[in-house]
Design a protein around this motif. Structure first.
Motif, PDB file in Angstrom:
ATOM      1  N   MET A 156     -10.153 -44.756   2.342  1.00 30.85           N
ATOM      2  CA  MET A 156      -9.299 -45.047   1.221  1.00 30.85           C
ATOM      3  C   MET A 156      -7.916 -45.436   1.729  1.00 30.85           C
ATOM      4  SD  MET A 156      -8.417 -42.569  -1.965  1.00 30.85           S
ATOM      5  CE  MET A 156      -6.822 -41.888  -1.667  1.00 30.85           C
ATOM      6  N   THR A 157      -7.427 -46.593   1.350  1.00 28.56           N
ATOM      7  CA  THR A 157      -6.122 -47.071   1.760  1.00 28.56           C
ATOM      8  C   THR A 157      -5.125 -46.821   0.646  1.00 28.56           C
ATOM      9  OG1 THR A 157      -7.179 -48.789   3.058  1.00 28.56           O
ATOM     10  CG2 THR A 157      -4.854 -49.068   2.576  1.00 28.56           C
ATOM     11  N   ALA A 158      -3.971 -46.313   1.029  1.00 30.39           N
ATOM     12  CA  ALA A 158      -2.941 -46.023   0.033  1.00 30.39           C
ATOM     13  C   ALA A 158      -2.342 -47.324  -0.484  1.00 30.39           C
ATOM     14  CB  ALA A 158      -1.857 -45.163   0.663  1.00 30.39           C
ATOM     15  N   ASP A 159      -1.938 -47.299  -1.733  1.00 32.17           N
ATOM     16  CA  ASP A 159      -1.248 -48.429  -2.334  1.00 32.17           C
ATOM     17  C   ASP A 159       0.096 -48.568  -1.630  1.00 32.17           C
ATOM     18  OD1 ASP A 159       0.145 -50.219  -3.869  1.00 32.17           O
ATOM     19  OD2 ASP A 159      -0.049 -49.108  -5.745  1.00 32.17           O
ATOM     20  N   PRO A 160       0.354 -49.707  -0.974  1.00 31.09           N
ATOM     21  CA  PRO A 160       1.600 -49.846  -0.223  1.00 31.09           C
ATOM     22  C   PRO A 160       2.854 -49.775  -1.092  1.00 31.09           C
ATOM     23  CG  PRO A 160       0.323 -51.891  -0.160  1.00 31.09           C
ATOM     24  CD  PRO A 160      -0.502 -50.870  -0.877  1.00 31.09           C
ATOM     25  N   ALA A 161       2.692 -49.985  -2.390  1.00 27.41           N
ATOM     26  CA  ALA A 161       3.846 -49.910  -3.286  1.00 27.41           C
ATOM     27  C   ALA A 161       4.085 -48.493  -3.807  1.00 27.41           C
ATOM     28  CB  ALA A 161       3.649 -50.858  -4.466  1.00 27.41           C
ATOM     29  N   ALA A 162       3.082 -47.640  -3.691  1.00 28.45           N
ATOM     30  CA  ALA A 162       3.196 -46.268  -4.195  1.00 28.45           C
ATOM     31  C   ALA A 162       4.007 -45.416  -3.219  1.00 28.45           C
ATOM     32  CB  ALA A 162       1.814 -45.663  -4.392  1.00 28.45           C
ATOM     33  N   PRO A 163       4.789 -44.487  -3.746  1.00 31.63           N
ATOM     34  CA  PRO A 163       5.516 -43.580  -2.845  1.00 31.63           C
ATOM     35  C   PRO A 163       4.551 -42.595  -2.175  1.00 31.63           C
ATOM     36  CG  PRO A 163       5.842 -42.943  -5.130  1.00 31.63           C
ATOM     37  CD  PRO A 163       5.050 -44.219  -5.148  1.00 31.63           C
ATOM     38  N   LEU A 164       5.021 -41.955  -1.125  1.00 37.19           N
ATOM     39  CA  LEU A 164       4.212 -40.918  -0.486  1.00 37.19           C
ATOM     40  C   LEU A 164       3.962 -39.789  -1.474  1.00 37.19           C
ATOM     41  CD1 LEU A 164       5.858 -40.539   3.034  1.00 37.19           C
ATOM     42  CD2 LEU A 164       3.737 -41.718   2.474  1.00 37.19           C
ATOM     43  N   SER A 165       2.804 -39.172  -1.358  1.00 36.59           N
ATOM     44  CA  SER A 165       2.492 -38.033  -2.211  1.00 36.59           C
ATOM     45  C   SER A 165       3.274 -36.804  -1.735  1.00 36.59           C
ATOM     46  CB  SER A 165       0.989 -37.729  -2.159  1.00 36.59           C
ATOM     47  OG  SER A 165       0.654 -37.207  -0.880  1.00 36.59           O
ATOM     48  N   GLU A 166       3.301 -35.789  -2.562  1.00 39.73           N
ATOM     49  CA  GLU A 166       3.953 -34.534  -2.165  1.00 39.73           C
ATOM     50  C   GLU A 166       3.286 -33.952  -0.924  1.00 39.73           C
ATOM     51  OE1 GLU A 166       6.801 -33.104  -3.216  1.00 39.73           O
ATOM     52  OE2 GLU A 166       6.984 -34.977  -4.329  1.00 39.73           O
ATOM     53  N   GLN A 167       1.968 -34.044  -0.859  1.00 41.26           N
ATOM     54  CA  GLN A 167       1.242 -33.522   0.299  1.00 41.26           C
ATOM     55  C   GLN A 167       1.628 -34.298   1.564  1.00 41.26           C
ATOM     56  OE1 GLN A 167      -3.066 -34.229   0.609  1.00 41.26           O
ATOM     57  NE2 GLN A 167      -3.271 -32.053   1.076  1.00 41.26           N
ATOM     58  N   GLU A 168       1.735 -35.605   1.466  1.00 40.07           N
ATOM     59  CA  GLU A 168       2.123 -36.408   2.628  1.00 40.07           C
ATOM     60  C   GLU A 168       3.547 -36.071   3.060  1.00 40.07           C
ATOM     61  OE1 GLU A 168      -0.570 -40.395   1.827  1.00 40.07           O
ATOM     62  OE2 GLU A 168       1.262 -40.085   0.653  1.00 40.07           O
ATOM     63  N   ARG A 169       4.435 -35.880   2.109  1.00 42.61           N
ATOM     64  CA  ARG A 169       5.809 -35.474   2.438  1.00 42.61           C
ATOM     65  C   ARG A 169       5.826 -34.092   3.094  1.00 42.61           C
ATOM     66  NH1 ARG A 169       7.206 -38.270  -2.461  1.00 42.61           N
ATOM     67  NH2 ARG A 169       8.662 -39.927  -1.965  1.00 42.61           N
ATOM     68  N   ALA A 170       4.979 -33.204   2.614  1.00 39.22           N
ATOM     69  CA  ALA A 170       4.905 -31.850   3.178  1.00 39.22           C
ATOM     70  C   ALA A 170       4.413 -31.889   4.620  1.00 39.22           C
ATOM     71  CB  ALA A 170       4.009 -30.971   2.319  1.00 39.22           C
ATOM     72  N   VAL A 171       3.466 -32.762   4.914  1.00 44.74           N
ATOM     73  CA  VAL A 171       2.969 -32.907   6.289  1.00 44.74           C
ATOM     74  C   VAL A 171       4.109 -33.360   7.198  1.00 44.74           C
ATOM     75  CG1 VAL A 171       1.443 -34.281   7.766  1.00 44.74           C
ATOM     76  CG2 VAL A 171       0.544 -33.259   5.677  1.00 44.74           C
ATOM     77  N   LEU A 172       4.874 -34.342   6.767  1.00 41.29           N
ATOM     78  CA  LEU A 172       6.016 -34.793   7.568  1.00 41.29           C
ATOM     79  C   LEU A 172       7.052 -33.682   7.731  1.00 41.29           C
ATOM     80  CD1 LEU A 172       6.532 -38.418   6.207  1.00 41.29           C
ATOM     81  CD2 LEU A 172       5.568 -37.742   8.415  1.00 41.29           C
ATOM     82  N   ALA A 173       7.258 -32.888   6.699  1.00 38.95           N
ATOM     83  CA  ALA A 173       8.218 -31.783   6.779  1.00 38.95           C
ATOM     84  C   ALA A 173       7.788 -30.748   7.808  1.00 38.95           C
ATOM     85  CB  ALA A 173       8.392 -31.129   5.411  1.00 38.95           C
ATOM     86  N   VAL A 174       6.500 -30.459   7.880  1.00 35.28           N
ATOM     87  CA  VAL A 174       5.989 -29.517   8.886  1.00 35.28           C
ATOM     88  C   VAL A 174       6.272 -30.059  10.281  1.00 35.28           C
ATOM     89  CG1 VAL A 174       3.863 -28.558   9.875  1.00 35.28           C
ATOM     90  CG2 VAL A 174       4.263 -28.429   7.415  1.00 35.28           C
ATOM     91  N   GLU A 175       6.100 -31.358  10.469  1.00 32.15           N
ATOM     92  CA  GLU A 175       6.329 -31.953  11.783  1.00 32.15           C
ATOM     93  C   GLU A 175       7.799 -31.982  12.177  1.00 32.15           C
ATOM     94  OE1 GLU A 175       4.307 -32.820  14.298  1.00 32.15           O
ATOM     95  OE2 GLU A 175       2.797 -31.854  13.030  1.00 32.15           O
ATOM     96  N   ARG A 176       8.699 -31.934  11.223  1.00 31.18           N
ATOM     97  CA  ARG A 176      10.135 -31.921  11.533  1.00 31.18           C
ATOM     98  C   ARG A 176      10.588 -30.574  12.095  1.00 31.18           C
ATOM     99  NH1 ARG A 176      10.626 -35.152   6.870  1.00 31.18           N
ATOM    100  NH2 ARG A 176      10.908 -33.330   5.551  1.00 31.18           N
ATOM    101  N   ARG A 177       9.855 -29.524  11.760  1.00 29.24           N
ATOM    102  CA  ARG A 177      10.245 -28.175  12.186  1.00 29.24           C
ATOM    103  C   ARG A 177       9.893 -27.925  13.647  1.00 29.24           C
ATOM    104  NH1 ARG A 177       7.730 -23.861   8.305  1.00 29.24           N
ATOM    105  NH2 ARG A 177       8.714 -22.557   9.871  1.00 29.24           N
ATOM    106  N   SER A 178      10.586 -26.956  14.238  1.00 25.18           N
ATOM    107  CA  SER A 178      10.200 -26.487  15.566  1.00 25.18           C
ATOM    108  C   SER A 178       9.442 -25.170  15.371  1.00 25.18           C
ATOM    109  CB  SER A 178      11.431 -26.277  16.451  1.00 25.18           C
ATOM    110  OG  SER A 178      12.291 -25.331  15.879  1.00 25.18           O
TER     111      SER A 178
END
Length: 80
Positions: free
Chosen positions: A1-23
């Motif tokens: 499934m490919t995400a709609d390139p015009a759609a914003p990131l989902s909350e879950q996708e943002r949460a994944v990036l937030a986890v990666e920002r932490r040490s």
């Protein structure tokens, strides 16, 4: 499934990036946080994260984190 390139990131996708920002303090801390905070297995987490690294929307959302993780991924691929 490919995400709609015009759609914003989902909350879950943002949460994944937030986890990666932490040490993380020690072994297992990140995996525990993934299970407790995101409610998913580490395997699923890394699948989503890997897909995000190739998603233009993630790069626009958090270029520092995405570029850092791309460099790490590319270095690992180069060692194989």
């Amino acid at each position: 499934m490919t995400a709609d390139p015009a759609a914003p990131l989902s909350e879950q996708e943002r949460a994944v990036l937030a986890v990666e920002r932490r040490s993380w303090s020690g072994p297992g801390a990140k995996e525990r946080a993934v299970r407790e905070q995101l409610g998913m297995s580490p395997v699923r987490y890394y699948q989503l994260l890997n897909a995000l690294l190739d998603d233009r929307r993630a790069l626009e959302e958090d270029p520092v984190t995405v570029n850092r993780l791309r460099r790490v991924r590319d270095a690992r691929r180069g060692r194989r």
